[in-house]
Design a protein around this motif. Structure first.
Motif, mmCIF file in Angstrom:
data_model
loop_
_atom_site.group_PDB
_atom_site.id
_atom_site.type_symbol
_atom_site.label_atom_id
_atom_site.label_comp_id
_atom_site.label_asym_id
_atom_site.label_seq_id
_atom_site.Cartn_x
_atom_site.Cartn_y
_atom_site.Cartn_z
ATOM 1 N N VAL A 66 0.646 -0.863 -0.512
ATOM 2 C CA VAL A 66 0.280 0.350 -0.321
ATOM 3 C C VAL A 66 0.937 1.367 -0.028
ATOM 4 O O VAL A 66 0.526 2.468 -0.092
ATOM 5 N N GLU A 67 1.390 1.446 0.771
ATOM 6 C CA GLU A 67 2.912 2.359 1.159
ATOM 7 C C GLU A 67 3.838 2.577 -0.389
ATOM 8 O O GLU A 67 4.089 4.195 -0.610
ATOM 9 N N HIS A 68 3.481 1.077 -1.381
ATOM 10 C CA HIS A 68 4.610 1.643 -2.562
ATOM 11 C C HIS A 68 4.924 3.049 -3.626
ATOM 12 O O HIS A 68 3.337 2.859 -3.186
ATOM 13 N N PRO A 69 5.624 3.650 -3.029
ATOM 14 C CA PRO A 69 5.575 4.562 -4.215
ATOM 15 C C PRO A 69 5.332 5.023 -5.357
ATOM 16 O O PRO A 69 4.123 5.884 -6.418
ATOM 17 N N ASP A 70 4.407 3.808 -5.854
ATOM 18 C CA ASP A 70 4.297 3.569 -8.258
ATOM 19 C C ASP A 70 3.033 2.603 -8.033
ATOM 20 O O ASP A 70 2.686 2.308 -9.046
ATOM 21 N N VAL A 71 2.054 2.563 -6.412
ATOM 22 C CA VAL A 71 1.253 1.936 -6.203
ATOM 23 C C VAL A 71 0.106 2.896 -6.007
ATOM 24 O O VAL A 71 0.699 4.451 -5.850
ATOM 25 N N ALA A 72 -0.522 3.535 -7.427
ATOM 26 C CA ALA A 72 -1.707 4.418 -8.145
ATOM 27 C C ALA A 72 -2.915 4.649 -6.625
ATOM 28 O O ALA A 72 -3.947 4.882 -7.365
ATOM 29 N N LYS A 73 -3.717 3.169 -6.752
ATOM 30 C CA LYS A 73 -4.311 2.850 -6.099
ATOM 31 C C LYS A 73 -4.466 1.182 -4.918
ATOM 32 O O LYS A 73 -3.765 0.593 -5.541
ATOM 33 N N ALA A 74 -4.995 1.732 -3.425
ATOM 34 C CA ALA A 74 -5.427 0.165 -2.872
ATOM 35 C C ALA A 74 -6.622 -0.283 -3.014
ATOM 36 O O ALA A 74 -7.525 0.766 -2.670
ATOM 37 N N ALA A 75 -7.021 -1.482 -3.595
ATOM 38 C CA ALA A 75 -8.632 -1.554 -3.197
ATOM 39 C C ALA A 75 -8.360 -2.586 -2.432
ATOM 40 O O ALA A 75 -7.392 -4.407 -2.429
ATOM 41 N N PHE A 76 -9.099 -2.667 -1.377
ATOM 42 C CA PHE A 76 -9.029 -4.168 -0.082
ATOM 43 C C PHE A 76 -10.682 -4.418 0.491
ATOM 44 O O PHE A 76 -10.761 -3.364 0.700
ATOM 45 N N THR A 77 -9.877 -5.354 1.490
ATOM 46 C CA THR A 77 -11.692 -5.691 2.162
ATOM 47 C C THR A 77 -10.898 -6.401 3.229
ATOM 48 O O THR A 77 -10.109 -7.154 3.171
ATOM 49 N N GLY A 78 -11.580 -6.445 4.310
ATOM 50 C CA GLY A 78 -11.008 -7.132 5.542
ATOM 51 C C GLY A 78 -11.629 -6.096 6.586
ATOM 52 O O GLY A 78 -12.606 -5.145 6.964
ATOM 53 N N SER A 79 -11.091 -6.204 7.590
ATOM 54 C CA SER A 79 -11.689 -5.307 8.865
ATOM 55 C C SER A 79 -11.527 -4.282 8.999
ATOM 56 O O SER A 79 -11.137 -3.460 8.481
ATOM 57 N N ASP A 80 -12.152 -2.984 9.940
ATOM 58 C CA ASP A 80 -12.446 -1.842 9.046
ATOM 59 C C ASP A 80 -11.497 -1.100 9.876
ATOM 60 O O ASP A 80 -10.653 -0.468 10.020
#
Length: 492
Positions: A216-230
């Motif tokens: 998630v923190e990687h500078p080259d990642v443009a978006k995060a899609a996550f399913t899990g706990s709040d």
């Protein structure tokens, strides 16, 4: 015992640390596979492969129609392999083969749907109040998308993210739950068989803090899609905020399933059971708060206990089983802990309330279907997500009471309403603060219908046309129809 490596750049690669961890069968407790333990170095390799595929090569220049054809081909392969995928998921997370065999076949529809949508996203020519100007919009992919999935339905939750993201032209790095990684890893072979270029889809496995956070923190990642706990979703959101990065978050729930006195009681009982005991309660949209109008409360509870007590507990690979094991050891312990909290808080346990060790348990992690009455909405058991086969029954008097209690929660993922009054159904659908409202049914989802939550239940939508736009950004283009030499210090 099979050993699974990372899938990066179209190849199976060893973890940089050389370390692996065990995965077990929730039904037997037996370890049956070893999974690569990824870290930031592995994430770097995967993101680099995804970035290279996005910026240059076959995928970067592929037209939307061609992308769509690859997705449709993948859907056909999924249908062919659906039974094997279902068996893998049952072995890894303990859900029922009766449900998973249908679910893995149905997930092909997400890839087919978005395959058809890939070349249907259109920009627009906008009317302009500027003389001599043409203004139009286009929709473009974001880039590398980080996809982190939960352990309860790995392949379905991945389809909700991967299908629209690929249709839009993005590339992906997937990090499945460390508890249920095998089906996602096996799925990578299907992606390769379908003909997706190397690097378009990558998979790194490991622990959340060691692999998920660096992704998630990687500078080259443009978006995060996550399913899990709040709580985990909050950490993802915080990391994304530091990068000013968009996210899609599908998080927890404490959904109200509301039964009015004019409902079909047998249908409502079936809906209540489906809402909480199907999937052993391990679903974010579980109807874990059953709100029952006081005039039918006792009759409904009696019928509910009668039906739920007949649930067959045991081998999830048997088509006759109704309730399977809890997937993970931490979750098993958490469910039992909440049951004890409910008892201490004064709720009355009218069914279950303890581990199941009877015939068919095989020493696995089983919790009896559990029902509490005498619950008030301020109790811990009514406010906090348990993620297990535990139902809280809360009485109410009027429609106003039902709305107030239903909305008196930090979550807003889903809600159910059982009534024969169409006017009431429409009023409740309007007033309940939830991303999905089911009327006289429960747990219905479709590739065509947007799914997501209000409040702490999430951000953004998955499935439907809305999901496609979650993975695109809009560009506005202005063209002067003739050269102009006006005052350059004044906005045109």
């Amino acid at each position: 015992m099979k050993t699974y490596r990372h899938y990066i750049g179209g190849a199976w690669v060893e973890p940089s640390s050389g370390e692996y961890f065990d995965t077990d069968n929730p039904y037997t407790g037996e370890v049956w596979a070893k999974i690569a333990r990824g870290n930031a170095q592995d994430v770097d390799r995967a993101v680099a492969a995804a970035k290279a595929a996005f910026e240059a090569g076959e995928w970067a220049t592929m037209r939307p129609t061609a992308r769509g054809k690859l997705l449709v081909k993948l859907a056909e392969i999924i249908e062919r392999e659906s039974e094997r995928l279902a068996e893998l998921e049952v072995r890894d997370n303990g859900k029922l083969i009766a449900e998973m065999s249908l679910q893995t076949k149905y997930l092909a529809e997400w890839y087919r749907y978005y395959g058809g949508m890939a070349d249907k996203i259109e920009g627009a020519v906008l009317p302009s109040d500027r003389p001599g100007m043409l203004n139009f919009t286009t929709h473009e992919p974001l880039g590398v998308v980080a996809m982190i999935t939960a352990w309860n339905s790995p392949l379905l939750l991945l389809a909700w993210k991967l299908a629209p993201a690929l249709a839009a032209g993005n590339t992906a790095v997937v990090k499945p739950s460390e508890f249920t990684s095998t089906s996602t890893l096996e799925f990578m072979d299907l992606v390769r068989e379908a003909g997706f270029p190397d690097g378009v889809v990558n998979c790194v496995t490991g622990m959340g803090i060691e692999a998920g956070a660096p992704l998630v923190e990687h500078p080259d990642v443009a978006k995060a899609a996550f399913t899990g706990s709040d709580m985990a979703g909050q950490k993802v959101y915080e990391s994304a905020a530091r990068k000013i990065m968009p996210v899609t978050l599908e998080l927890g729930g404490k959904s109200p399933n509301i039964v009015f006195e004019d409902a079909d009681i047998d249908a409502a009982v079936n809906g209540a059971i489906s809402g909480i005991f199907a999937a052993t309660g391990q679903t974010c949209l579980a109807g874990s708060r059953l709100l029952v109008q006081r005039s039918v409360h006792d009759a409904l509870v009696a019928r509910l206990v009668e039906v739920a007590s007949q649930a067959a507990i045991g081998d999830p690979m048997s088509m006759d089983t109704h309730v399977g094991p809890v997937t993970t050891v931490p979750q098993y312990e958490k469910v039992l802990r909440y049951i004890e909290i409910a008892k201490r808080d004064g709720a009355t346990c009218v069914l279950g309330g303890k581990p199941y060790t009877g015939s068919g348990s095989q020493g696995g992690r089983f919790v009896e279907p559990t029902i509490f009455t005498g619950v008030t909405n301020d109790m811990t058991i009514a406010q906090e997500e348990i993620f297990g086969p535990v139902l809280s029954i809360i009485p109410f008097d009027t429609e106003e009471d039902a709305v107030r209690i239903g909305n008196d929660i930090v979550y807003g993922l889903a809600a159910g309403v059982w009534t024969s009054d169409i006017g009431r159904a429409l009023r409740m659908a309007e007033r309940l603060k939830a991303g999905t409202v089911w009327i006289n049914t429960y747990r219905a989802v479709s590739f065509m219908s947007p799914f997501g939550g209000f409040k702490r239940s999430g951000q953004g939508r998955e499935s439907g046309k809305e999901a496609m736009m979650e993975y695109m950004q809009t560009k506005s283009v202005w063209i002067a129809q003739q050269m102009a030499t006006g005052n350059p210090f004044v906005m045109r």
